[in-house]
Design an enzyme around this catalytic site. Structure first.
Site, mmCIF file in Angstrom:
data_model
loop_
_atom_site.group_PDB
_atom_site.id
_atom_site.type_symbol
_atom_site.label_atom_id
_atom_site.label_comp_id
_atom_site.label_asym_id
_atom_site.label_seq_id
_atom_site.Cartn_x
_atom_site.Cartn_y
_atom_site.Cartn_z
ATOM 1 C CG ASP A 1 7.412 -30.164 -104.478
ATOM 2 O OD1 ASP A 1 5.941 -30.805 -103.510
ATOM 3 O OD2 ASP A 1 7.893 -30.593 -105.091
ATOM 4 C CE LYS B 1 10.705 -30.044 -107.515
ATOM 5 N NZ LYS B 1 9.703 -28.994 -107.159
ATOM 6 C CE LYS C 1 9.624 -32.867 -107.588
ATOM 7 N NZ LYS C 1 7.473 -32.177 -107.639
#
Length: 324
Positions: free
Chosen positions: A161, A224, A260
């Site tokens: 991430d 995300k 996400k």
């Protein structure tokens, strides 16, 4: 280019990306009041109750990146979190639901905790995700951010991430943003790359759309919303705009990219709301962990509490559902 078929990415497949193509986003217009109205009506137009609600909550667990990103994280805390990821629901609840086994989608930790998590999850099939690239601000030289990705992958992280440089978005420097994410994608190798846009810092929904599109063009496997450390984290209007970007990218390239939301989501009601958004905007395929993750920690406790109520008709004390 309109693709004849659209397919999602398996764990061993990557989004190949495309050359930076500003024409895909330069002239995009986002009607903010309309996006807010659409987001506000999602959960009022569709409700799920009883056994259907329980099924949606179990699915939220399967799509959850169970996360600890605190300055006081310790190996013991990470091991306890991994044990919870292996068995997020108590035996009595599993029996009541008629299920044999449920696990979370992944466990997300800092790079220095990856090896601990990998050992704790051995044999479970649960991947370890690691934040990297100077999380949460990302204000480090690029070579150091790339080195952090390489370190996390070497420790066993299967998902990375990353955080983007928000200044590139605010300045409209799309080539710099593209090059940055592409370099991070290359450093991640076989690990799936989730690009955190830190949408609360991007000022406008137009910027959110543009940043989403550039990240996907550069090869991100997921986009995300947030680090969870911004003043404003995941919201439904922002997520709606990102979902539309996902849909547009898929229509142009034939690739389905994951989504996400993270930060600020704490309740079972939140878990259902974001799944409704995915179903309404992108379809049932985005209700699977290969295309949808919920970045959360405390949310799991409330989901477990609601599922126990479904099974027994009673709410247990929150202390009975401790995360770690």
């Amino acid at each position: 280019m309109q693709a004849e078929a659209v397919h999602s990415l398996s764990r061993n497949e990557r989004n190949p990306g495309v050359p930076l193509t500003p024409d895909w986003f330069d002239h995009i217009a986002v009607n903010t009041p309309a996006a807010e109205r659409r987001a506000a009506t999602l959960t009022t137009r569709r409700t799920v109750k009883k056994e259907w609600q329980a099924a949606w909550l179990v699915n939220a667990i399967r799509c959850m990146d169970l996360t600890t990103l605190s300055g006081d994280d310790t190996p013991d805390r990470v091991r306890r979190l991994c044990a919870k990821a292996r068995q997020p629901l108590a035996d009595r609840i599993l029996v009541g639901l008629g299920l044999d086994r449920v696990t979370t989608g992944a466990v997300c930790v800092y790079p220095t905790m990856v090896s601990t998590a990998v050992k704790a999850l051995a044999g479970s099939g649960i991947p370890v995700a690691s934040v990297a690239t100077g999380f949460p601000a990302g204000l480090m030289p690029l070579n150091l951010r790339l080195a952090e990705i390489l370190y996390a992958v070497d420790q066993g992280a299967e998902e990375i991430d990353i955080v983007i440089t928000r200044a590139h978005v605010l300045d409209g420097n799309w080539s710099a943003l593209y090059d940055e994410v592409a370099a991070m994608r290359e450093a991640a190798g076989a690990a799936h790359l989730k690009a955190i846009l830190a949408t609360g810092d991007l000022k406008t929904l137009r910027n959110v759309y543009k940043a989403s599109m550039v990240a996907m063009q550069a090869g991100a496997d997921f986009i995300k919303t947030s680090t969870g450390k911004e003043g404003v984290n995941a919201t439904l209007p922002v997520s709606l705009v990102m979902a539309r970007a996902l849909r547009d990218y898929g229509a142009r390239t034939g690739f389905r990219i994951g989504f996400k939301p993270a930060g600020g989501m704490k309740t079972a009601k939140d878990a259902i709301a974001w799944q409704i958004l995915m179903k309404e905007e992108l379809g049932n395929d985005w209700l699977r962990p290969d295309l949808f993750r919920l970045g959360a920690s405390s949310m799991l406790g409330d989901i477990e509490r609601q599922l126990e109520h479904h099974v027994t008709g009673r709410y247990a004390a929150s202390s009975r559902h401790a995360l770690a």
